[in-house]
Design an enzyme around this catalytic site. Structure first.
Site, mmCIF file in Angstrom:
data_model
loop_
_atom_site.group_PDB
_atom_site.id
_atom_site.type_symbol
_atom_site.label_atom_id
_atom_site.label_comp_id
_atom_site.label_asym_id
_atom_site.label_seq_id
_atom_site.Cartn_x
_atom_site.Cartn_y
_atom_site.Cartn_z
ATOM 1 N N ARG A 197 -10.464 -2.380 2.285
ATOM 2 C CA ARG A 197 -11.250 -1.161 2.200
ATOM 3 C C ARG A 197 -12.468 -1.365 1.294
ATOM 4 O O ARG A 197 -12.478 -2.225 0.415
ATOM 5 C CB ARG A 197 -10.402 -0.013 1.639
ATOM 6 C CG ARG A 197 -9.299 0.466 2.571
ATOM 7 C CD ARG A 197 -8.523 1.619 1.958
ATOM 8 N NE ARG A 197 -7.784 1.223 0.758
ATOM 9 C CZ ARG A 197 -8.160 1.475 -0.479
ATOM 10 N NH1 ARG A 197 -9.295 2.129 -0.705
ATOM 11 N NH2 ARG A 197 -7.431 1.082 -1.508
ATOM 12 N N LYS A 216 -7.279 5.553 6.764
ATOM 13 C CA LYS A 216 -7.432 6.152 5.452
ATOM 14 C C LYS A 216 -8.453 7.295 5.449
ATOM 15 O O LYS A 216 -8.380 8.193 4.602
ATOM 16 C CB LYS A 216 -7.808 5.094 4.416
ATOM 17 C CG LYS A 216 -6.661 4.144 4.081
ATOM 18 C CD LYS A 216 -5.407 4.892 3.624
ATOM 19 C CE LYS A 216 -4.314 3.936 3.187
ATOM 20 N NZ LYS A 216 -3.039 4.645 2.898
ATOM 21 N N SER A 248 -1.044 0.195 -2.068
ATOM 22 C CA SER A 248 -0.829 -0.927 -1.148
ATOM 23 C C SER A 248 -0.382 -2.162 -1.918
ATOM 24 O O SER A 248 -0.942 -2.502 -2.959
ATOM 25 C CB SER A 248 -2.129 -1.237 -0.387
ATOM 26 O OG SER A 248 -2.506 -0.137 0.409
ATOM 27 N N THR A 296 6.240 -0.145 2.334
ATOM 28 C CA THR A 296 6.666 -0.444 3.704
ATOM 29 C C THR A 296 7.932 -1.286 3.708
ATOM 30 O O THR A 296 8.894 -1.001 4.422
ATOM 31 C CB THR A 296 5.538 -1.163 4.459
ATOM 32 O OG1 THR A 296 4.390 -0.321 4.495
ATOM 33 C CG2 THR A 296 5.960 -1.489 5.879
ATOM 34 N N ASP A 347 3.814 5.212 4.969
ATOM 35 C CA ASP A 347 2.619 5.252 4.110
ATOM 36 C C ASP A 347 2.103 6.645 3.774
ATOM 37 O O ASP A 347 1.639 6.851 2.664
ATOM 38 C CB ASP A 347 1.498 4.451 4.782
ATOM 39 C CG ASP A 347 0.345 4.157 3.843
ATOM 40 O OD1 ASP A 347 0.608 3.741 2.693
ATOM 41 O OD2 ASP A 347 -0.816 4.349 4.234
ATOM 42 N N ARG A 380 -2.507 -8.004 7.736
ATOM 43 C CA ARG A 380 -1.860 -6.744 8.107
ATOM 44 C C ARG A 380 -1.345 -6.784 9.536
ATOM 45 O O ARG A 380 -1.852 -7.522 10.383
ATOM 46 C CB ARG A 380 -2.869 -5.592 8.000
ATOM 47 C CG ARG A 380 -3.347 -5.293 6.588
ATOM 48 C CD ARG A 380 -2.414 -4.340 5.906
ATOM 49 N NE ARG A 380 -2.842 -4.030 4.551
ATOM 50 C CZ ARG A 380 -2.276 -3.103 3.808
ATOM 51 N NH1 ARG A 380 -1.280 -2.377 4.300
ATOM 52 N NH2 ARG A 380 -2.680 -2.887 2.569
#
Length: 522
Positions: free
Chosen positions: A54, A194, A231, A236, A250, A314
């Site tokens: 991000r 997000k 994160s 997860t 999440d 990811r």
């Protein structure tokens, strides 16, 4: 001026409009357009470099009459409405000139708190991604679907800061008046999900619904457990646990009817992923999943240990890929709350039991270490305080979310624990990462209620109640100071971290005396 409906409802695309395609159709387009590769396990693999995480410094919220007094501008960047309108017109022009893809879906599994979302993307794989991540509308109901918010993602649109009022060639801009979010200059798909989360974090609390950056599951005791954390802290991994039924990994809401997933999919880090350590996630990497920034050996086999592109590798997949997942992903009220932190200083214990005041203190503090790759420029753990364990996604004042959490805990008799998934025996570079097997044993004990009455010792600096015993975990591991060879170095590190907590918490005004007294004393 072009209005948002013109770009999303009446635009004329070159060729045939690509609306609400099935995954397989989008997959074919993505391969034909050279957007990625097919891994040997059938997953689609895309590379988002140079932005492999991000870009929080490029994120803006439009400041208008309706948002000026509601958004926390000390933590969110403001954009002038006129600047947004000029950007929007650039986006509109590019959409009208390009072959784009459209997806209609929902955020929010609770029908009483759903938001209709439309995503327009110039990459087919981004439409694949969001199709798997949001809640899909049954095909027979698509004609009745009415999007209430629109997200337009155009990685090929590069910004010019001097012309566009941005900070770089990338932008993430959300306009709550026009109900439009713009994403440009970045291929990282996490920005789409997000942005939707940020939208929900603004809208739902104003309806009395708590939004949370957490994973959630139903325990073997048929209770609901929440896992808060940034994160890389293990949300997860720890929620997708044998014996538990996954609600989501999440993003969640907690309303009058209980806990519900905001999404319809999972977005897991997969560095070091193995079938032995994380069987459910490993087996979810197949056709229907989207890999980001994985190196493919011989152009075919995913190498989950290779960090050549980024540590922030990811995989995105639909919730139903996890056996026993709760679908629709709604459940009752939470009995157990776990605050996860990846403490790079090696000071915090692997597990501690919190009073309600301590729970509120640590929720507001949101201490953790950002791990390599989760944001642009982060290459190794960096200590941060992120209120609500999700500050980059919280438009409102942190106290809004904290007060709602406190109310929910009190109403439902929830128990709270702080679990450190970071380092033990010393700081990053000296100590070792707490083993996943020990963390799983700790979480098992919490979920089965075994730590609610176990004897504890109080940490002299942080005041945390540290269990003396946890099945499957050596007792010396539970007390951090005992794991350090240099006890003086531990004492110094503990005092430094405690000072960091106090300094950070001084930003919060008007908190109760009880919460303030929960801060470290060292």
């Amino acid at each position: 001026m072009i209005h948002s409906d013109e770009i999303t409802e009446h635009v004329v695309y070159p060729g045939t409009p690509r609306r609400n395609f099935e995954f397989a159709e989008l997959f074919e387009y993505a391969i034909q357009k050279g957007e990625g590769k097919v891994a040997s396990n059938g997953a689609f693999c895309a590379v988002t470099a140079p932005r492999t995480g991000r870009s929080p410094n490029d994120k803006f919220i439009v400041k208008s009459a309706s948002t000026s007094d509601t958004v926390d501008w000390s933590r969110n960047q403001a954009m002038d409405p006129d600047v947004f309108d000029r950007l929007f017109n650039r986006f509109a022009d590019r959409v009208q000139e390009s072959e784009c893809f459209m997806f209609n879906g929902y955020a929010g599994a609770d029908p009483a708190n759903q938001l209709g979302i439309r995503v327009i993307s110039e990459y087919a794989w981004h439409n694949m991604f969001i199709r798997q991540m949001l809640i899909r509308v049954p095909r027979q109901d698509l004609k009745k679907h009415r999007p209430e918010f629109r997200v337009i993602c155009l990685p090929g649109l590069k910004c010019d800061p001097a012309r566009d009022g941005t900070r770089s060639d990338a932008v993430i801009a959300i306009n709550f008046d026009r109900r439009v979010a713009l994403i440009g200059g970045t291929r990282y798909a996490g920005e789409i999900k997000k942005s939707v989360f940020t939208i929900m974090n603004y809208l739902l609390p104003q309806k009395g619904v708590l939004t949370m950056h957490c994973s959630a599951n139903i325990t073997p005791n048929n209770d609901v457990a929440l896992f808060f954390g940034l994160s890389g802290t293990g949300k997860t991994t720890l929620s997708a646990h044998p014996g538990c039924r996954l609600i989501g990994d999440d993003e969640h809401g907690w309303g009058d009817n209980g806990v519900f997933n905001i999404e319809g999919g999972c977005y897991a880090k997969c560095i070091g992923l193995t079938e032995e350590r994380e069987p459910d996630i490993y087996r979810a990497v197949r056709f229907g999943a989207i890999l980001e920034n994985l190196v493919l050996e011989d152009d075919r086999d995913p190498d989950f240990d290779d960090t050549t592109i980024t540590e922030n590798t990811r995989v995105a997949y639909p919730l139903e890929f996890i056996p026993g997942a709760v679908i629709p992903s709604t459940a009752g009220h939470a009995k157990t709350i776990i605050l996860l932190t990846a403490d790079a200083t090696g000071v915090l214990p692997p597990v501690s039991r919190l009073s309600q005041a301590q729970a509120m203190y640590h929720f507001l503090s949101g201490y953790t270490s950002k791990l390599g790759g989760t944001e642009t420029g982060i290459t190794e753990p960096k200590a941060v305080f992120s209120e609500g364990f999700g500050a980059p996604f919280l438009p409102l004042q942190p106290s809004v979310y904290a007060e709602m959490l406190g109310t929910k805990m009190q109403e439902n008799g929830s128990h709270c624990y702080l679990v450190n998934t970071g380092w033990n025996g010393g700081p990053y570079g000296t100590g070792k990462r707490i083993s996943l097997s020990h963390t799983r044993a700790i979480v098992d004990a919490i979920l089965l209620g075994k730590l609610e009455t176990v004897e504890t010792d109080e940490d002299p600096v942080f005041g945390l109640q540290i269990p003396r015993t946890v099945d499957g975990v050596p007792s010396n591991v539970l007390t951090p100071r005992a794991t350090w060879a240099d006890k003086d170095a531990y004492d110094k590190a503990a005092k430094a971290l405690a000072a960091g907590f106090r300094k950070n918490f001084s930003r919060f005004e008007g908190v109760s005396k009880e919460i303030k007294q929960a801060e470290p004393k060292g």
